[in-house]
Design a protein around this motif. Sequence first.
Motif, PDB file in Angstrom:
ATOM      1  N   TRP A 187       0.819  -1.210   0.000  1.00 39.20           N
ATOM      2  CA  TRP A 187       0.000   0.000   0.000  1.00 39.20           C
ATOM      3  C   TRP A 187       0.856   1.264   0.000  1.00 39.20           C
ATOM      4  O   TRP A 187       0.386   2.316  -0.384  1.00 39.20           O
ATOM      5  N   MET A 188       2.131   1.150   0.421  1.00 37.67           N
ATOM      6  CA  MET A 188       3.016   2.321   0.428  1.00 37.67           C
ATOM      7  C   MET A 188       3.415   2.729  -0.988  1.00 37.67           C
ATOM      8  O   MET A 188       3.890   3.843  -1.203  1.00 37.67           O
ATOM      9  N   VAL A 189       3.211   1.841  -1.934  1.00 37.89           N
ATOM     10  CA  VAL A 189       3.514   2.144  -3.326  1.00 37.89           C
ATOM     11  C   VAL A 189       2.229   2.378  -4.127  1.00 37.89           C
ATOM     12  O   VAL A 189       2.166   3.285  -4.960  1.00 37.89           O
ATOM     13  N   VAL A 190       1.212   1.586  -3.837  1.00 37.26           N
ATOM     14  CA  VAL A 190      -0.014   1.639  -4.640  1.00 37.26           C
ATOM     15  C   VAL A 190      -0.755   2.964  -4.455  1.00 37.26           C
ATOM     16  O   VAL A 190      -1.127   3.614  -5.438  1.00 37.26           O
ATOM     17  N   PHE A 191      -0.964   3.389  -3.218  1.00 40.08           N
ATOM     18  CA  PHE A 191      -1.784   4.579  -2.996  1.00 40.08           C
ATOM     19  C   PHE A 191      -1.111   5.886  -3.443  1.00 40.08           C
ATOM     20  O   PHE A 191      -1.771   6.719  -4.088  1.00 40.08           O
ATOM     21  N   PRO A 192       0.183   6.099  -3.170  1.00 42.82           N
ATOM     22  CA  PRO A 192       0.801   7.301  -3.761  1.00 42.82           C
ATOM     23  C   PRO A 192       0.843   7.247  -5.291  1.00 42.82           C
ATOM     24  O   PRO A 192       0.645   8.272  -5.953  1.00 42.82           O
ATOM     25  N   GLY A 193       1.068   6.052  -5.849  1.00 39.24           N
ATOM     26  CA  GLY A 193       1.054   5.915  -7.309  1.00 39.24           C
ATOM     27  C   GLY A 193      -0.310   6.222  -7.891  1.00 39.24           C
ATOM     28  O   GLY A 193      -0.420   6.895  -8.920  1.00 39.24           O
ATOM     29  N   LEU A 194      -1.369   5.740  -7.221  1.00 42.17           N
ATOM     30  CA  LEU A 194      -2.728   6.060  -7.665  1.00 42.17           C
ATOM     31  C   LEU A 194      -3.028   7.548  -7.531  1.00 42.17           C
ATOM     32  O   LEU A 194      -3.707   8.127  -8.384  1.00 42.17           O
ATOM     33  N   ALA A 195      -2.544   8.162  -6.457  1.00 37.17           N
ATOM     34  CA  ALA A 195      -2.773   9.602  -6.262  1.00 37.17           C
ATOM     35  C   ALA A 195      -2.111  10.404  -7.385  1.00 37.17           C
ATOM     36  O   ALA A 195      -2.715  11.342  -7.926  1.00 37.17           O
ATOM     37  N   ILE A 196      -0.886  10.032  -7.737  1.00 36.68           N
ATOM     38  CA  ILE A 196      -0.204  10.711  -8.848  1.00 36.68           C
ATOM     39  C   ILE A 196      -0.971  10.487 -10.142  1.00 36.68           C
ATOM     40  O   ILE A 196      -1.240  11.425 -10.900  1.00 36.68           O
ATOM     41  N   PHE A 197      -1.364   9.246 -10.385  1.00 34.41           N
ATOM     42  CA  PHE A 197      -2.081   8.908 -11.617  1.00 34.41           C
ATOM     43  C   PHE A 197      -3.391   9.675 -11.729  1.00 34.41           C
ATOM     44  O   PHE A 197      -3.692  10.265 -12.771  1.00 34.41           O
TER      45      PHE A 197
END
Length: 175
Positions: free
Chosen positions: A145-155
């Motif tokens: 989740w430390m990678v998925v949620f910031p990546g989704l926020a950027i996307f």
Amino acid sequence: KKAKPIPLDSMVQVMSEIFQSIPRLVLIVSLAAIFHQKSIGMVIAIIGMMSWPPIYRYCRAEMLRVRELSFIEAARAYGLPEWRILFRHALPHTLAPVTTELAFLAGASIIAESSLSFLGIGLPDHVVTWGSLLSSGRQQFDAWWMVVFPGLAIFITVLCFNILAERIRAYRRFS
């Protein structure tokens, strides 16, 4: 003596070509080495140095297109001063298409800042950004989740800016 005009357009065009000929990664690393302290100002300067040439070239092309339109010729024939033609007629018609490009540039700037923070040459370590969250998620493979949620926020944020730019372009086309 007759005053000689300064070829400002040519000088800025050459500067724009020089900045576009330098690879972005080399420019980023060079500017990060020049500024020893990480700061928001440094990140803004780096992103600004990378981003102004395409916008300048687009503005210049639009201004060259607009100055040949019939309403500009009519304003000249009417006897309006050049500064008034520029600021009241040409510039508003030039800046309308540029707003679309600025919305695209906002999304690209978010990706650039995230990339700088991910590489560790962006904002200071105590400032939490999406790029630094992605970078901290690299060391902890179990915490997906430390990678998925910031990546989704950027996307999602970049997608929203791109949709906004497309809506501005569509609105401008039909109005």
